[in-house]
Write a protein that holds these residues in place. Structure first.
Motif, PDB file in Angstrom:
ATOM      1  N   LEU A  19       0.835  -1.214   0.000  1.00 44.93           N
ATOM      2  CA  LEU A  19       0.000   0.000   0.000  1.00 44.93           C
ATOM      3  C   LEU A  19       0.865   1.259   0.000  1.00 44.93           C
ATOM      4  CD1 LEU A  19      -2.862  -0.771   2.565  1.00 44.93           C
ATOM      5  CD2 LEU A  19      -3.135  -0.271   0.134  1.00 44.93           C
ATOM      6  N   VAL A  20       1.861   1.290   0.855  1.00 45.49           N
ATOM      7  CA  VAL A  20       2.610   2.547   1.002  1.00 45.49           C
ATOM      8  C   VAL A  20       3.476   2.860  -0.219  1.00 45.49           C
ATOM      9  CG1 VAL A  20       2.597   2.545   3.523  1.00 45.49           C
ATOM     10  CG2 VAL A  20       4.511   1.500   2.321  1.00 45.49           C
ATOM     11  N   VAL A  21       3.807   1.846  -1.016  1.00 46.56           N
ATOM     12  CA  VAL A  21       4.571   2.152  -2.235  1.00 46.56           C
ATOM     13  C   VAL A  21       3.665   2.200  -3.461  1.00 46.56           C
ATOM     14  CG1 VAL A  21       6.731   1.237  -1.320  1.00 46.56           C
ATOM     15  CG2 VAL A  21       5.230  -0.266  -2.672  1.00 46.56           C
ATOM     16  N   GLY A  22       2.362   2.143  -3.240  1.00 45.82           N
ATOM     17  CA  GLY A  22       1.423   2.305  -4.346  1.00 45.82           C
ATOM     18  C   GLY A  22       1.263   1.077  -5.216  1.00 45.82           C
ATOM     19  N   GLN A  23       1.610  -0.110  -4.679  1.00 43.22           N
ATOM     20  CA  GLN A  23       1.462  -1.327  -5.475  1.00 43.22           C
ATOM     21  C   GLN A  23       0.211  -2.118  -5.102  1.00 43.22           C
ATOM     22  OE1 GLN A  23       5.169  -3.428  -5.064  1.00 43.22           O
ATOM     23  NE2 GLN A  23       6.242  -2.028  -6.417  1.00 43.22           N
ATOM     24  N   ALA A  24      -0.587  -1.590  -4.215  1.00 46.87           N
ATOM     25  CA  ALA A  24      -1.853  -2.229  -3.849  1.00 46.87           C
ATOM     26  C   ALA A  24      -2.856  -1.131  -3.543  1.00 46.87           C
ATOM     27  CB  ALA A  24      -1.662  -3.129  -2.628  1.00 46.87           C
ATOM     28  N   ARG A  25      -4.111  -1.522  -3.636  1.00 45.58           N
ATOM     29  CA  ARG A  25      -5.181  -0.574  -3.330  1.00 45.58           C
ATOM     30  C   ARG A  25      -5.864  -0.994  -2.040  1.00 45.58           C
ATOM     31  NH1 ARG A  25      -7.477   2.388  -7.590  1.00 45.58           N
ATOM     32  NH2 ARG A  25      -9.399   2.299  -6.388  1.00 45.58           N
ATOM     33  N   LEU A  26      -6.411  -0.014  -1.365  1.00 42.66           N
ATOM     34  CA  LEU A  26      -7.082  -0.279  -0.096  1.00 42.66           C
ATOM     35  C   LEU A  26      -8.211  -1.291  -0.250  1.00 42.66           C
ATOM     36  CD1 LEU A  26      -6.489   0.878   2.633  1.00 42.66           C
ATOM     37  CD2 LEU A  26      -8.161   2.690   2.187  1.00 42.66           C
ATOM     38  N   ASP A  27      -8.926  -1.248  -1.383  1.00 43.12           N
ATOM     39  CA  ASP A  27     -10.039  -2.181  -1.565  1.00 43.12           C
ATOM     40  C   ASP A  27      -9.549  -3.606  -1.843  1.00 43.12           C
ATOM     41  OD1 ASP A  27      -9.181  -1.946  -4.167  1.00 43.12           O
ATOM     42  OD2 ASP A  27     -10.978  -0.937  -4.909  1.00 43.12           O
ATOM     43  N   GLY A  28      -8.227  -3.793  -1.870  1.00 40.39           N
ATOM     44  CA  GLY A  28      -7.675  -5.148  -2.000  1.00 40.39           C
ATOM     45  C   GLY A  28      -7.828  -5.950  -0.719  1.00 40.39           C
ATOM     46  N   ALA A  63     -11.913   4.320   7.345  1.00 36.43           N
ATOM     47  CA  ALA A  63     -12.073   5.758   7.098  1.00 36.43           C
ATOM     48  C   ALA A  63     -10.736   6.480   7.283  1.00 36.43           C
ATOM     49  CB  ALA A  63     -13.126   6.331   8.036  1.00 36.43           C
ATOM     50  N   ARG A  64      -9.991   6.090   8.314  1.00 43.89           N
ATOM     51  CA  ARG A  64      -8.695   6.748   8.554  1.00 43.89           C
ATOM     52  C   ARG A  64      -7.701   6.429   7.444  1.00 43.89           C
ATOM     53  NH1 ARG A  64      -6.828   5.686  14.493  1.00 43.89           N
ATOM     54  NH2 ARG A  64      -5.065   6.933  13.763  1.00 43.89           N
ATOM     55  N   LEU A  65      -7.725   5.198   6.961  1.00 41.74           N
ATOM     56  CA  LEU A  65      -6.840   4.829   5.850  1.00 41.74           C
ATOM     57  C   LEU A  65      -7.230   5.574   4.576  1.00 41.74           C
ATOM     58  CD1 LEU A  65      -6.636   1.032   6.664  1.00 41.74           C
ATOM     59  CD2 LEU A  65      -4.650   2.538   6.473  1.00 41.74           C
ATOM     60  N   GLU A  66      -8.511   5.716   4.352  1.00 44.82           N
ATOM     61  CA  GLU A  66      -8.956   6.437   3.150  1.00 44.82           C
ATOM     62  C   GLU A  66      -8.536   7.901   3.203  1.00 44.82           C
ATOM     63  OE1 GLU A  66     -13.106   5.546   2.970  1.00 44.82           O
ATOM     64  OE2 GLU A  66     -12.771   3.716   1.789  1.00 44.82           O
ATOM     65  N   GLU A  67      -8.550   8.480   4.405  1.00 43.00           N
ATOM     66  CA  GLU A  67      -8.108   9.879   4.544  1.00 43.00           C
ATOM     67  C   GLU A  67      -6.643  10.033   4.145  1.00 43.00           C
ATOM     68  OE1 GLU A  67      -8.765  11.097   8.543  1.00 43.00           O
ATOM     69  OE2 GLU A  67     -10.948  10.939   8.324  1.00 43.00           O
ATOM     70  N   MET A  68      -5.857   8.976   4.376  1.00 44.15           N
ATOM     71  CA  MET A  68      -4.430   9.052   4.033  1.00 44.15           C
ATOM     72  C   MET A  68      -4.248   9.097   2.516  1.00 44.15           C
ATOM     73  SD  MET A  68      -2.880   6.304   6.675  1.00 44.15           S
ATOM     74  CE  MET A  68      -2.729   6.626   8.420  1.00 44.15           C
ATOM     75  N   ALA A  69      -5.126   8.396   1.780  1.00 43.09           N
ATOM     76  CA  ALA A  69      -5.205   8.456   0.325  1.00 43.09           C
ATOM     77  C   ALA A  69      -3.862   8.367  -0.397  1.00 43.09           C
ATOM     78  CB  ALA A  69      -5.897   9.743  -0.095  1.00 43.09           C
ATOM     79  N   TRP A  70      -3.497   7.189  -0.785  1.00 46.22           N
ATOM     80  CA  TRP A  70      -2.292   7.028  -1.584  1.00 46.22           C
ATOM     81  C   TRP A  70      -2.633   6.343  -2.896  1.00 46.22           C
ATOM     82  CZ3 TRP A  70      -2.914   4.886   3.201  1.00 46.22           C
ATOM     83  CH2 TRP A  70      -3.290   3.548   3.212  1.00 46.22           C
ATOM     84  N   GLY A  71      -1.708   6.412  -3.815  1.00 41.47           N
ATOM     85  CA  GLY A  71      -1.963   5.858  -5.143  1.00 41.47           C
ATOM     86  C   GLY A  71      -1.658   4.387  -5.231  1.00 41.47           C
TER      87      GLY A  71
END
Ligand code: SF4
Length: 175
Positions: free
Chosen positions: A142-151, A165-173
Motif C-alpha cells: 500500500l505505502v509504495v502504491g502497489q496495492a489498493r485499499l479495496d484489496g 475511514a482513517r486509511l482512506e483519509e491518508m489516500a495514496w496511489g
C-alpha cells in the motif's frame, strides 16, 4: 489547450547504468506550475511540494514528477512507451487545467503515510484474502502504491469502519 508541444528526452537513469529500463522527460514550452494544486486536489497519493514547486505521483509502476517546465517518468521499457506515457500525462494536465473551475485547488503538502502507521490500521488477522501472506506485507505494498485499499476485503466489514475511514483519509496511489 495548455500544453501543445514538448521535447522528449529518453535516457538510462545515471543511478542505474546499464539498466534496460529507461526514464524520460517531456520538456515543456509553457509553465504548468499553476496546474499543480489542481493535480494535488485530484490525484490520489500525490505528494505536493509547493515551495519547489513539484508534485510526485505513482501510476502503473512508474514514478512521475511534475515540475513547472518538465514532466518526468521512470521505469519505461522503450522510447515508444515513454511517448505514450508522457502524452497521457500531458492529456491529464490539459484536462485538469480545462476543468479548473470545477476543482478546489489544494496547496497542502501531503506526505505518504509510514509503513507502521498503515499496518496498525489494518485488521492484522493475516487472513491472506488480499493475496499477501500477511497484513504487514499488504501494508508494504500500500505505502509504495502497489496495492489498493479495496484489496483488503476485511476492511469493508463494519467492525473496521473507523480504520477504513482513517486509511482512506491518508489516500495514496496504486498501480
Ligand atoms: S486481506 Fe486484509 S486482513 Fe487479510 S491479510 Fe490482507 S490486509 Fe490483512
Amino acid at each position: 489547450m495548455l500544453i501543445e508541444e514538448y521535447s522528449l528526452e529518453v535516457f538510462t537513469p545515471p543511478c542505474d547504468p546499464g539498466s534496460e529500463r529507461f526514464a524520460a522527460f517531456a520538456w515543456l514550452t509553457v509553465g504548468i506550475g499553476d496546474v499543480l494544486p489542481y493535480l494535488n486536489a485530484t490525484l490520489r497519493g500525490a505528494t505536493y511540494n509547493a515551495a519547489a514547486p513539484a508534485l510526485t505521483w505513482k501510476q502503473g509502476g512508474h514514478g512521475i514528477a511534475f515540475h513547472p517546465f518538465q514532466i518526468a517518468v521512470s521505469n519505461l521499457p522503450d522510447r515508444q512507451a515513454a511517448i505514450e506515457e508522457l502524452e497521457g500525462l500531458i492529456r491529464l494536465v490539459n484536462d485538469t487545467w480545462e476543468r479548473r473551475a470545477e476543482i478546489e485547488p489544494d496547496q497542502r503538502a501531503r506526505q505518504r503515510p509510514g509503513l507502521m502507521e498503515v499496518y496498525k490500521l489494518l485488521p492484522r488477522t493475516s487472513c491472506k484474502a488480499c493475496g499477501e501472506a500477511s497484513c504487514f506485507l499488504f501494508a508494504g505494498k500500500l505505502v509504495v502504491g502497489q496495492a489498493r485499499l479495496d484489496g483488503c476485503p476485511v476492511l469493508g466489514e463494519p467492525a473496521y469502519a473507523e480504520q477504513q475511514a482513517r486509511l482512506e483519509e491518508m489516500a495514496w496511489g496504486a498501480d
